[in-house]
Design a protein around this motif. Structure first.
Motif, mmCIF file in Angstrom:
data_model
loop_
_atom_site.group_PDB
_atom_site.id
_atom_site.type_symbol
_atom_site.label_atom_id
_atom_site.label_comp_id
_atom_site.label_asym_id
_atom_site.label_seq_id
_atom_site.Cartn_x
_atom_site.Cartn_y
_atom_site.Cartn_z
ATOM 1 N N LYS A 16 0.824 -1.213 0.000
ATOM 2 C CA LYS A 16 0.000 0.000 0.000
ATOM 3 C C LYS A 16 0.852 1.255 0.000
ATOM 4 O O LYS A 16 1.717 1.445 0.874
ATOM 5 C CB LYS A 16 -0.888 -0.031 1.251
ATOM 6 N N SER A 54 -15.072 2.392 -6.483
ATOM 7 C CA SER A 54 -16.205 2.622 -7.405
ATOM 8 C C SER A 54 -16.088 3.954 -8.146
ATOM 9 O O SER A 54 -16.202 4.000 -9.372
ATOM 10 C CB SER A 54 -17.528 2.620 -6.631
ATOM 11 N N GLY A 84 -16.894 -1.315 -4.487
ATOM 12 C CA GLY A 84 -17.678 -1.601 -3.286
ATOM 13 C C GLY A 84 -19.086 -1.099 -3.508
ATOM 14 O O GLY A 84 -19.945 -1.788 -4.036
ATOM 15 N N ILE A 85 -19.296 0.169 -3.195
ATOM 16 C CA ILE A 85 -20.658 0.712 -3.134
ATOM 17 C C ILE A 85 -21.431 0.540 -4.445
ATOM 18 O O ILE A 85 -22.641 0.310 -4.431
ATOM 19 C CB ILE A 85 -20.617 2.203 -2.687
#
Ligand SMILES: Cc1ncc(COP(=O)(O)O)c(C=O)c1O
Length: 357
Positions: free
Chosen positions: A125, A194, A211-212
């Motif tokens: 990351k 997203s 995700g959403i």
């Protein structure tokens, strides 16, 4: 039986997954199913998302649940492990780790032979300016080089702080990511949630992490799901359990905060904050009856709300959509000064749950 029910539409979930495939045809899809699939219920969502390439979760417990349900796709722990002993489960359940701090790198290297033999990737990351998790760009290249020397298959990952908006930091984050990526080639890469899937088609790289959007809610403040061609997966509904005719000047609910400006018909609906329906609103709030918006009036109680049915036919047992295909969760969230994500995750255990295909 009290009717406060969460309906999950599996075909809408599949439709939204196909939208991701359409938007990012050359990338693998890591479907984010953390927090009980954004409150939708992990078991039924996994079944609908069977054709995804991988899953993303926030912790070991969420990952183990997926394995115990029999799914064999790769699973990424997006915060990595929280202690050295969790590496035992990582190996046992064949999970992929993010590393965002050096201790996690040491824990991983201690298991390098089995981890690599299992064909698991490691996600490294980059903290490109969100300042949540990750290595600074000055450190990350050494980390990646070390992991490569130890035989790991590496994916460079980052997360946007403002993918949903036009913010100056976006370009800075992208520039840093591309710079690190170039310095570490060959390396796989992933940076799109997203909003970024919609906004940055050139940055889809090897893996996108929706995700959403899978759940049919919007990542953007100014574009609703219909505009994005997504379908709401969850319908939260309840039914009318009482009808009252009230006179001008009468009050409704706790605190008598609502005063009728005229004679009106009100209905009491079997849902409240005990089910996860928000209590406080900064803007007028609505529910939907037969695709028509109907105002919520007075205070939300633990188990009930009141709505104004003066202008609509309503009976005991009439179904009321709290959010779903007509009254979007994002609009309820906006009235509640939050985001759809929160309302979806904040549902309680009390509403009954049904899934249809
Ligand atoms: C690292 C990471 N990737 C992807 C996502 C998915 O984001 P969204 O739900 O906005 O698509 C999240 C969500 O919080 C995340 O933390």
């Amino acid at each position: 039986m009290r009717q406060a029910t969460v309906y999950i539409d599996s075909s809408a979930l599949q439709y939204n997954l196909n939208r991701v495939k359409q938007l990012a045809p050359h990338s693998k899809i890591v479907s984010m199913v953390k927090a009980n699939a954004y409150g939708h219920g992990i078991k039924d969502c996994l079944a609908a998302l069977e054709s995804t390439d991988a899953f993303g979760v926030a912790c070991l417990e969420e990952a183990i649940e997926i394995r115990q349900l029999g799914y064999t796709q790769p699973i990424t722990l997006i915060e990595g492990v929280f202690s050295a002993d969790e590496m035992v489960d990582v190996i046992q359940y064949q999970l992929e780790c993010i590393v965002h701090r050096i201790q996690q790198v040491e824990w991983l290297i201690a298991h390098k032979n089995t981890y690599n033999a299992l064909g698991l990737k490691v996600w490294i990351k980059l903290n490109s300016g969100m300042n949540r998790l990750g290595f600074k760009s000055s450190e990350i290249i050494d980390v990646i080089n070390r992991l490569k020397v130890e035989g790991f298959t590496c994916v460079l990952a980052m997360h946007f702080a403002n993918a949903d908006a036009d913010h100056a930091l976006n370009e800075q984050q992208i520039a840093q990511f591309l710079q690190v990526k170039q310095a570490c080639e060959p390396i796989m890469a992933s940076c799109c949630n997203s909003a970024a899937i919609f906004k940055y088609p050139k940055l889809h790289f090897d893996f996108v992490r929706p995700g959403i959007m899978l759940y049919g809610a919007t990542p953007f403040a100014d574009q609703d799901v219909h505009k994005l061609d997504l379908k709401p997966v969850m319908t939260f509904s309840a039914e009318i359990i009482a009808l009252n005719h009230i006179q001008q000047g009468e009050h409704v609910g706790y605190g008598s905060s609502f005063t009728a400006a005229k004679n009106m018909n009100i209905a009491i609906v079997s849902v409240g904050y005990g089910d996860g329906y928000p209590r406080v609103y900064q803007k007028p709030n609505f529910v939907a009856i037969r695709d028509q918006l109907v105002p919520v009036i007075g205070r939300v109680s633990m188990d009930m709300i009141a709505i104004d049915v003066t202008d609509i036919e309503a009976e005991i047992g009439t179904q009321v959509e709290l959010w779903g295909k007509t009254r979007l969760v994002d609009d309820v969230a906006d009235a509640n000064a939050t985001i759809g994500y929160e309302l979806l995750c904040r549902l309680t255990q009390r509403p009954s749950r049904r899934t249809y295909k």
